[in-house]
Scaffold this active site. Structure first.
Site, mmCIF file in Angstrom:
data_model
loop_
_atom_site.group_PDB
_atom_site.id
_atom_site.type_symbol
_atom_site.label_atom_id
_atom_site.label_comp_id
_atom_site.label_asym_id
_atom_site.label_seq_id
_atom_site.Cartn_x
_atom_site.Cartn_y
_atom_site.Cartn_z
ATOM 1 N N ASP A 85 6.504 111.276 -2.837
ATOM 2 C CA ASP A 85 5.761 110.818 -2.331
ATOM 3 C C ASP A 85 4.397 112.001 -2.740
ATOM 4 O O ASP A 85 4.825 113.342 -2.215
ATOM 5 C CB ASP A 85 6.735 111.690 -1.315
ATOM 6 N N LYS B 121 2.520 105.798 3.264
ATOM 7 C CA LYS B 121 3.194 106.144 3.857
ATOM 8 C C LYS B 121 2.130 106.352 4.758
ATOM 9 O O LYS B 121 1.340 107.430 4.448
ATOM 10 C CB LYS B 121 4.125 107.190 2.699
ATOM 11 N N LYS C 108 6.463 103.073 4.325
ATOM 12 C CA LYS C 108 7.464 103.874 4.398
ATOM 13 C C LYS C 108 6.946 105.210 5.903
ATOM 14 O O LYS C 108 5.844 105.129 5.659
ATOM 15 C CB LYS C 108 7.445 104.715 3.571
#
Lengths: 312, 287
Positions: A143, A208, A244
């Site tokens: 991430d 995300k 996400k």
């Protein structure tokens, strides 16, 4: 905003279109009105469990805490029918502990935040080194955070170049690009940042919403802007990128509403943990609680689900 | 000049706020001679669930207060009711309060004061230092159970409700109570008085509606640790069967027209003990 930046944003919006904020908020307000009961609800709750990235990102994380998190990720509940979650999400220094706790062929992936999370304010070389370390320690997913300063200044090329550099450092690991929507100010900017990331991502990568470390996190509206960007990009190029939302999703009810948004915007193909994840720490307990409620018919107290709640 | 009448919309007091039922349903409240008074919220099992969440939030803070402070707060509640006693009497009688009804309100106020007095005293009576044949101190101390469900008798609607609530909350429990089905209005008015007392929001949550719709959730909700109810024999059986699954402590009286709610024998420290857990601690002497 300096005029060079204005020009850069205007050119980008000419390509990707802008967001109708009022229409968007009206649309997402309706998602909460869908009535999911019984079997459909149970399906949704179980599916949401499989989409959870069980997260611990605290300064006080220890190998022991990560190990117990991994145990919970593999077997969220005594009830054997409850599936494992998608991944555990930890800091790079905890990746090897998570990998050891889960084993090599675990159904649960190891995700690591890297690139000087959450601010991203470190030299590129340092950030890439962090990614490399996490990958070497056995991470399956990385991430990363984008450079919001450069983005807001209209310097899109460096933003994309950094994403590409991290993508290359990831190798076979999936990459999740954190836009940190709370720092992007407007829906238009969220859409712009989404497209910048989407254009350099591979199938199987994600965008995300947030780090979870700022005040405002994933909201239904931010999620909607991003999944619409994913949809438009998919229709244009055929590349399916995942999504996400992270931070602020605490209740099962919220999670179901997000799934409604996904189903009605992207369709059933995105209702899988290969394409949709929840970044959360307390959501899992509420999902388990509601699953137990659906199965037994009786409302359950939070302290049955490893929730610290004193004697209450 | 003729003014338009401004009537009160009855709302229930849950989590320190005045709310309607999540279902949006209401049922009409009428006087004895059939005159319409107001629409009262017809709460559902989901309202009960939400009330339990509110009680859970308020619980730890309430239990951490000193007993002395809980006494002050309960007494403050009595102080808040006293000057509005006539309003409560009117809420019970709906058009023409009688001496009988005024007596009920006075008894309800006195009952709150009675239990307020016990707040910092019941531990001396119910706790103990136990004699043991070893070099240990052995203490039994009491702790609140958590969230308790209360189902008030049909009548007396105010005194019955207060008699169930006061001994439960004095020890640090929180309560979710269902008011009398035939006379729910005093609970609505009581909620307004609770809101102006110093009782933290969520400690007492009052619901109005139909027993038949909520009884099974009261019995099976695993977050409710106890039940204090005055119900019919059939309802009692239903409550106890449902409560067995989560091993809930039940103190259930059967509704009995002859029961004297005014009697001093209905007030007792043992009503407080009914919803306490006893913790026994061994501690080595000299350590």
């Amino acid at each position: 905003m300096p005029s060079a930046a204005q020009g850069a944003f205007r050119r980008l919006f000419d390509e990707i279109g802008s967001v109708d904020a009022v229409g968007l908020e009206e649309r997402v307000a309706k998602y909460g009105t869908r009535s999911l009961k019984k079997a459909a609800k149970l399906w949704g709750l179980n599916r949401a469990v499989t989409m959870v990235d069980l997260t611990t990102l605290e300064g006080k994380d220890t190998p022991g805490k990560v190990a117990s998190l991994c145990a919970k990720a593999l077997h969220p509940h005594d009830e054997a029918s409850v599936p494992p979650v998608a991944a555990v999400c930890v800091y790079p220094s905890m990746v090897r502990h998570a990998r050891r706790a889960l084993g090599e062929r675990a159904p649960v992936k190891v995700a690591s935040v890297a690139t000087a999370f959450p601010s991203g304010q470190a030299p590129l070389k340092t950030r890439l080194g962090e990614v490399q370390a996490a990958v070497d320690d056995g991470a399956d997913e990385i991430d990363m955070v984008i450079n919001r300063g450069a983005f807001l200044a209209g310097e899109f090329a460096p933003v994309q170049d950094e994403i590409v550099a991290v993508r290359e450092a990831c190798g076979r690991c999936a990459l999740k690009v954190i836009l940190e929507v709370s720092e992007l100010e407007t829906y238009d900017n969220i859409r712009a940042a989404s497209f910048l990331a989407l254009r350099v991502l591979r199938t199987g990568d994600f965008i995300k919403t947030s780090t979870g470390k700022t005040g405002l996190n994933a909201t239904l509206a931010n999620n909607q802007v991003m999944i619409e960007a994913i949809r438009d990009f998919y229709l244009e190029t055929g590349r399916a990128i995942g999504m996400k939302p992270a931070g602020g999703i605490r209740s099962a009810k919220q999670a179901l509403t997000f799934l409604v948004a996904v189903k009605e915007t992207l369709g059933d193909a995105w209702l899988t943990n290969a394409r949709y994840r929840f970044g959360a720490s307390s959501l899992l307990n509420d999902l388990l609680r509601q699953i137990a409620k659906e199965k037994s018919g009786a409302y359950q107290p939070p302290y049955y689900f490893s929730e610290a709640a004193e004697s209450y | 000049m003729n003014r338009l009448p401004i009537n009160k919309t009855p709302k229930v007091y849950v989590g320190g706020a005045f709310i309607r039922s999540e279902s949006g349903r209401v049922f009409p409240l009428k006087t004895a001679d059939g005159r319409f008074v107001a629409h009262v919220p017809q709460c559902t099992r989901k309202d009960l669930r939400n009330a339990v969440e509110a009680a859970a939030k308020a619980g730890p803070g309430w239990a951490r207060r000193t007993p002395y402070n809980r006494a002050q707060i309960l007494y403050r509640l009595a102080e808040m009711i006293e000057p509005r006693a006539a309003e409560l009497a009117e809420a019970i009688a709906l058009g023409g309060a009688t001496d009988e009804v005024r007596r009920e309100v006075a008894a309800a106020i006195d009952r709150i004061v009675y239990y307020a007095g016990w707040a910092d005293k019941y531990e001396q009576v119910l706790g103990n230092v136990n004699p043991v044949a070893a070099p240990y101190f052995n203490f039994s101390v009491t702790e609140p159970m958590g969230i308790v469900g209360a189902i008030a008798p049909a009548a007396p609607s105010l005194l019955g409700l207060v008699s169930l609530i006061a001994p439960v909350i004095v020890s640090g429990n929180t309560v979710v109570a269902l008011a009398s089905e035939v006379s729910p209005y005093p609970a609505v008015v009581l909620g307004e008085m609770l809101a102006t007392s110093d009782l933290p929001g969520g400690v007492v949550n009052l619901l109005t509606g139909f027993r038949a719709e909520m009884l099974s959730t009261f019995s099976t909700h695993a977050h409710l640790r106890g039940l204090s109810a005055v119900v019919s024999p059939e309802e009692r059986k239903q409550l106890e069967l449902g409560a067995a699954e989560s091993v809930k402590r039940c103190h259930i009286q059967t509704e009995d027209a002859g029961f004297d709610w005014y009697s001093a024998s209905t007030e007792s420290v043992y009503a407080i003990r009914d919803f306490l857990e006893v913790k026994t601690v061994w501690h080595p002497i000299g350590a």
